[in-house]
Motif scaffolding. Structure first.
Motif, PDB file in Angstrom:
ATOM      1  N   SER A 224       0.811  -1.218   0.000  1.00 28.30           N
ATOM      2  CA  SER A 224       0.000   0.000   0.000  1.00 28.30           C
ATOM      3  C   SER A 224       0.847   1.272   0.000  1.00 28.30           C
ATOM      4  N   TRP A 225       2.154   1.135   0.219  1.00 27.63           N
ATOM      5  CA  TRP A 225       3.044   2.302   0.142  1.00 27.63           C
ATOM      6  C   TRP A 225       3.446   2.619  -1.304  1.00 27.63           C
ATOM      7  N   THR A 226       3.211   1.709  -2.232  1.00 26.69           N
ATOM      8  CA  THR A 226       3.679   1.893  -3.604  1.00 26.69           C
ATOM      9  C   THR A 226       3.239   3.212  -4.222  1.00 26.69           C
ATOM     10  N   PRO A 227       1.939   3.583  -4.175  1.00 29.09           N
ATOM     11  CA  PRO A 227       1.566   4.834  -4.845  1.00 29.09           C
ATOM     12  C   PRO A 227       2.118   6.097  -4.198  1.00 29.09           C
ATOM     13  N   SER A 228       2.649   5.993  -2.973  1.00 31.56           N
ATOM     14  CA  SER A 228       3.286   7.160  -2.362  1.00 31.56           C
ATOM     15  C   SER A 228       4.794   7.187  -2.628  1.00 31.56           C
ATOM     16  N   LEU A 229       5.335   6.102  -3.196  1.00 31.47           N
ATOM     17  CA  LEU A 229       6.759   6.036  -3.527  1.00 31.47           C
ATOM     18  C   LEU A 229       7.019   6.228  -5.017  1.00 31.47           C
ATOM     19  N   LEU A 230       5.963   6.006  -5.828  1.00 32.49           N
ATOM     20  CA  LEU A 230       6.111   5.951  -7.267  1.00 32.49           C
ATOM     21  C   LEU A 230       4.852   6.518  -7.903  1.00 32.49           C
ATOM     22  N   ASP A 231       4.996   7.236  -9.005  1.00 29.63           N
ATOM     23  CA  ASP A 231       3.824   7.770  -9.692  1.00 29.63           C
ATOM     24  C   ASP A 231       3.088   6.624 -10.389  1.00 29.63           C
ATOM     25  N   MET A 232       1.943   6.254  -9.834  1.00 32.14           N
ATOM     26  CA  MET A 232       1.153   5.164 -10.409  1.00 32.14           C
ATOM     27  C   MET A 232       0.013   5.677 -11.291  1.00 32.14           C
ATOM     28  N   LYS A 233       0.092   6.933 -11.713  1.00 28.38           N
ATOM     29  CA  LYS A 233      -0.846   7.509 -12.692  1.00 28.38           C
ATOM     30  C   LYS A 233      -2.311   7.372 -12.256  1.00 28.38           C
ATOM     31  N   LYS A 234      -2.511   7.459 -10.949  1.00 29.79           N
ATOM     32  CA  LYS A 234      -3.858   7.377 -10.376  1.00 29.79           C
ATOM     33  C   LYS A 234      -4.559   6.058 -10.686  1.00 29.79           C
ATOM     34  N   GLN A 235      -3.783   5.014 -10.883  1.00 32.18           N
ATOM     35  CA  GLN A 235      -4.355   3.677 -11.102  1.00 32.18           C
ATOM     36  C   GLN A 235      -4.422   2.870  -9.810  1.00 32.18           C
ATOM     37  N   VAL A 236      -3.726   3.333  -8.758  1.00 29.84           N
ATOM     38  CA  VAL A 236      -3.687   2.624  -7.478  1.00 29.84           C
ATOM     39  C   VAL A 236      -3.718   3.661  -6.362  1.00 29.84           C
ATOM     40  N   ILE A 237      -4.519   3.400  -5.329  1.00 28.81           N
ATOM     41  CA  ILE A 237      -4.507   4.254  -4.141  1.00 28.81           C
ATOM     42  C   ILE A 237      -4.459   3.381  -2.891  1.00 28.81           C
ATOM     43  N   ALA A 238      -3.888   3.952  -1.833  1.00 27.50           N
ATOM     44  CA  ALA A 238      -3.830   3.251  -0.544  1.00 27.50           C
ATOM     45  C   ALA A 238      -5.136   3.489   0.206  1.00 27.50           C
ATOM     46  N   THR A 239      -5.819   2.387   0.543  1.00 30.60           N
ATOM     47  CA  THR A 239      -7.063   2.503   1.292  1.00 30.60           C
ATOM     48  C   THR A 239      -6.978   1.690   2.575  1.00 30.60           C
ATOM     49  N   LEU A 292      -9.211   6.919   3.391  1.00 34.40           N
ATOM     50  CA  LEU A 292      -8.002   7.523   2.840  1.00 34.40           C
ATOM     51  C   LEU A 292      -7.280   8.318   3.925  1.00 34.40           C
ATOM     52  N   ASN A 293      -5.981   8.490   3.709  1.00 35.31           N
ATOM     53  CA  ASN A 293      -5.161   9.311   4.602  1.00 35.31           C
ATOM     54  C   ASN A 293      -4.239  10.171   3.733  1.00 35.31           C
ATOM     55  N   PRO A 294      -4.766  11.260   3.158  1.00 34.64           N
ATOM     56  CA  PRO A 294      -3.974  12.060   2.213  1.00 34.64           C
ATOM     57  C   PRO A 294      -2.837  12.799   2.906  1.00 34.64           C
ATOM     58  N   ARG A 295      -1.680  12.768   2.251  1.00 35.09           N
ATOM     59  CA  ARG A 295      -0.531  13.482   2.829  1.00 35.09           C
ATOM     60  C   ARG A 295      -0.539  14.935   2.378  1.00 35.09           C
ATOM     61  N   GLN A 296       0.168  15.753   3.141  1.00 35.67           N
ATOM     62  CA  GLN A 296       0.283  17.168   2.813  1.00 35.67           C
ATOM     63  C   GLN A 296       0.986  17.323   1.469  1.00 35.67           C
ATOM     64  N   GLY A 297       0.571  18.323   0.718  1.00 40.55           N
ATOM     65  CA  GLY A 297       1.266  18.618  -0.530  1.00 40.55           C
ATOM     66  C   GLY A 297       0.514  18.093  -1.734  1.00 40.55           C
ATOM     67  N   ASP A 298       0.640  16.780  -1.982  1.00 36.38           N
ATOM     68  CA  ASP A 298       0.032  16.247  -3.206  1.00 36.38           C
ATOM     69  C   ASP A 298      -1.258  15.471  -2.954  1.00 36.38           C
ATOM     70  N   GLY A 299      -1.634  15.264  -1.682  1.00 38.58           N
ATOM     71  CA  GLY A 299      -2.878  14.578  -1.392  1.00 38.58           C
ATOM     72  C   GLY A 299      -2.879  13.083  -1.624  1.00 38.58           C
ATOM     73  N   VAL A 300      -1.716  12.508  -1.932  1.00 37.13           N
ATOM     74  CA  VAL A 300      -1.645  11.055  -2.130  1.00 37.13           C
ATOM     75  C   VAL A 300      -1.921  10.359  -0.796  1.00 37.13           C
ATOM     76  N   SER A 301      -2.783   9.351  -0.827  1.00 37.26           N
ATOM     77  CA  SER A 301      -3.117   8.611   0.391  1.00 37.26           C
ATOM     78  C   SER A 301      -1.942   7.728   0.802  1.00 37.26           C
ATOM     79  N   VAL A 302      -1.574   7.823   2.081  1.00 41.13           N
ATOM     80  CA  VAL A 302      -0.474   7.013   2.618  1.00 41.13           C
ATOM     81  C   VAL A 302      -0.978   6.247   3.842  1.00 41.13           C
ATOM     82  N   PRO A 303      -0.488   5.049   4.052  1.00 36.65           N
ATOM     83  CA  PRO A 303      -0.957   4.274   5.203  1.00 36.65           C
ATOM     84  C   PRO A 303      -0.704   4.987   6.526  1.00 36.65           C
ATOM     85  N   ARG A 304      -1.714   4.922   7.371  1.00 41.40           N
ATOM     86  CA  ARG A 304      -1.591   5.378   8.755  1.00 41.40           C
ATOM     87  C   ARG A 304      -1.791   4.136   9.622  1.00 41.40           C
ATOM     88  N   THR A 305      -0.718   3.674  10.243  1.00 36.46           N
ATOM     89  CA  THR A 305      -0.751   2.376  10.908  1.00 36.46           C
ATOM     90  C   THR A 305      -0.375   2.496  12.383  1.00 36.46           C
TER      91      THR A 305
END
Length: 439
Positions: A224-239, A292-305
Motif C-alpha cells: 500500500s506504500w507503492t503509490p506514495s513512492l512511485l507515480d502510479m498515474k492514479k491507477q492505485v490508491i492506498a485505502t 483515505l489518509n492524504p498526505r500534505q502537498g500532493d494529497g496522495v493517500s499514505v498508510p496510517r498504521t
C-alpha cells in the motif's frame, strides 16, 4: 512497453518490499538456478513487517472469484502448495475449513453464480454444495437470524478456508534465505528512499542512509506504500480497511465450533469472518471503499498504521457499521467486546485487479501492486507469475495484469478521510466504544 527486455542470466535484481508479492517473487527468482540471479530484498523492518497487510492472524484462501477465471485458476494452483507447506511446517499454516458464501437475498446473486459456473467448468462440481435457508439453519443454528433477515441463499465450498498469514510469510522468508536470497532490513539501511536512474533507465535504488545500491532490475513490491513512492498515474490508491477481533466465551466457542470462513453477502455488503482460532480469537473484517489518509502537498493517500500511531483503533463509523451488520448476521457477537481493531492498508487498483508490469516511465523497473485486498491466498504461486513477467514471458497473466489506464468509476476517490476532530465520524474511537453495549 514493447522495449522491455528480460534480465540476463546472472543479473542482480533488487526487490523493494518484503511482503506477499516481494517474498513470493524473490523465492521464485532464486529457485530458478539456471538464471543464477542475485536477488536482494529491501525493507524498513524485520520480516514479517509489523504494519504490512500480510502480517495478520488470518487471510482468506478461496477460489470463489465471480467472473475472474484467472484468479480462480491461480487460487486452485495455490492450494496444492499450501498443502505442501503444511507438510513442511510443524504447525499448519493453511486451514481447510471450507467457505460458506452467502447472498443477501433468497437466491444467489450474479457474482456467486459466476463463481459456481467457473468452479464447475474447471471440473470441481463435487466441491460445491448449494444451500437454502432451512439447510443453513439446520447445519448452522446460530445463523437463523441471518436467514430470517433475508440472508438466506448460500453455497458451501469444501476446498478453501484460511491461512495464518504472518506464519506463512515467515515460512516463505525462511525458504528465501535457504535459497540464497539476501535481505537488507532496517529503518535506515533497508528503507527505500528513491530510484537511481540514468536517463529513463533505472540502475538501482538509494536507501534512507544515503547508500546507493546498483542493480540490473528493480521490482517494486511495496504494497500500500507503492503509490506514495512511485507515480502510479492514479491507477492505485492506498485505502484503509477495517479488522476487528472478538474473544468469545467457552460457551460461544462451542456454539460456533463448526463455523467455517464465511462471506456474508460479500459482493454487496463486504463483511466476512473466520472461525475461532487456537488462541481463542474470532476475526471479522470488511472489504469496502475503505478510508483515505492524504498526505500534505500532493494529497496522495499514505498508510496510517499502529507502527507510527500506536494508539490508533478504528473509526467510529466503522464500529457502528460492524455492530449493525453483525446484529443482522451473527447476533451472538452483540455481547462481545471488540478486543482488538486495526485499519489494514491495501493498494486498491481502479479495477480491483493486480498491476504487474514494466512501469511506462522507466526502463528496468517492474511494479507489482494493486493487491486490492485479495492477494495473500496466492502467496504460493503469485511469485511464479510475477517472475514470468519480469522475464518478459507472454501469457494470460501478463496480459491481464499489464499496465493499463482505467477510468475510475464515479466516486472512486471520494472516500472517507481518517480524521482526528472530536466530532468526526472518522475519528479513532477509544476502548470504551469497542465494548459491548449488551453487558
Amino acid at each position: 512497453m514493447s522495449s522491455y527486455q528480460a534480465p540476463k542470466a546472472g543479473s542482480k535484481i533488487i526487490i523493494v518490499g518484503g511482503g506477499c508479492f516481494g517474498l513470493s517473487t524473490a523465492l521464485s527468482l532464486a529457485t530458478d538456478k539456471s538464471k543464477n540471479y542475485t536477488v536482494v530484498v529491501y525493507d524498513r523492518e524485520e520480516i514479517p513487517v509489523r504494519d504490512a497487510a500480510s502480517n495478520d492472524i488470518s487471510k482468506v484462501v478461496r477460489m470463489d472469484y465471480g467472473d475472474s477465471r484467472l484468479c480462480m485458476e491461480l487460487a486452485i494452483d495455490s492450494i496444492d502448495v499450501w498443502n505442501q507447506w503444511n507438510k513442511e511446517t510443524q504447525v499448519p499454516i493453511y486451514h481447510n475449513t471450507g467457505m460458506l458464501i452467502f447472498s443477501g437475498a433468497s437466491q444467489l446473486c450474479e457474482n456467486e453464480l459466476h463463481s459456481l459456473k467457473h468452479i464447475r467448468n474447471a471440473g470441481h462440481a463435487d466441491w460445491i454444495e448449494e444451500l437454502h435457508g432451512d439447510q443453513i439453519t439446520e447445519r448452522y443454528p446460530y445463523l437463523e437470524t441471518a436467514v430470517n433477515n433475508g440472508i438466506s441463499a448460500a453455497y458451501y465450498n469444501k476446498i478453501g478456508g484460511w491461512c495464518n498469514s504472518s506464519e506463512a510469510i515467515k515460512h516463505v522468508y525462511k525458504k528465501c534465505k535457504d535459497n540464497g536470497v539476501q535481505f537488507i532490513l532496517g529503518k535506515e539501511t533497508g528503507n527505500f528512499e528513491t530510484l537511481v536512474c540514468k536517463g529513463k533507465s533505472v540502475t538501482g535504488i538509494k536507501t534512507r542512509d544515503g547508500t546507493t545500491h546498483h542493480a540490473d532490475r528493480v521490482i517494486m513490491t511495496a504494497g500500500s506504500w507503492t503509490p506514495s513512492l512511485l507515480d502510479m498515474k492514479k491507477q492505485v490508491i492506498a485505502t484503509g480497511q477495517i479488522v476487528v477481533h472478538f474473544r468469545p466465551s467457552e460457551k460461544i466457542k462451542q456454539t460456533l465450533k463448526n463455523l467455517p470462513v464465511w462471506f456474508g453477502d460479500f459482493s454487496r455488503a463486504g463483511f466476512y469472518g473466520f472461525p475461532i482460532n487456537d488462541d481463542g480469537v474470532m476475526k471479522v473484517a470488511l472489504h469496502s471503499t475503505g478510508y483515505l489518509n492524504p498526505r500534505q502537498g500532493d494529497g496522495v493517500s499514505v498508510p496510517r498504521t499502529q507502527s507510527t500511531n500506536d494508539q490508533d483503533t478504528i473509526p467510529l463509523r466503522a464500529v457502528q457499521e460492524f455492530r449493525e451488520y453483525l446484529q443482522l448476521f451473527l447476533p451472538i457477537t452483540e455481547e462481545l467486546d471488540i478486543t482488538y481493531s486495526r485499519v489494514c492498508w491495501y493498494a486498491d487498483s481502479v479495477d480491483g485487479q493486480f498491476i504487474v508490469a514494466p512501469h511506462p516511465d522507466y526502463d528496468n523497473l517492474i511494479v507489482a501492486t494493486g493487491d486490492s485486498g485479495h492477494a495473500m491466498k496466492f502467496l504460493p504461486m503469485i511469485g511464479t507469475r510475477i517472475a514470468q513477467i519480469v522475464e518478459n514471458i507472454d501469457n494470460e497473466y501478463s496480459r491481464a495484469w499489464a499496465w493499463r489506464t482505467v477510468q475510475p468509476r464515479a466516486g472512486f476517490y471520494d472516500r472517507p478521510i481518517l480524521g482526528d476532530e472530536p466530532n468526526s465520524p472518522t475519528r479513532m474511537v477509544t476502548s470504551a466504544h469497542l465494548r459491548s453495549s449488551k453487558l
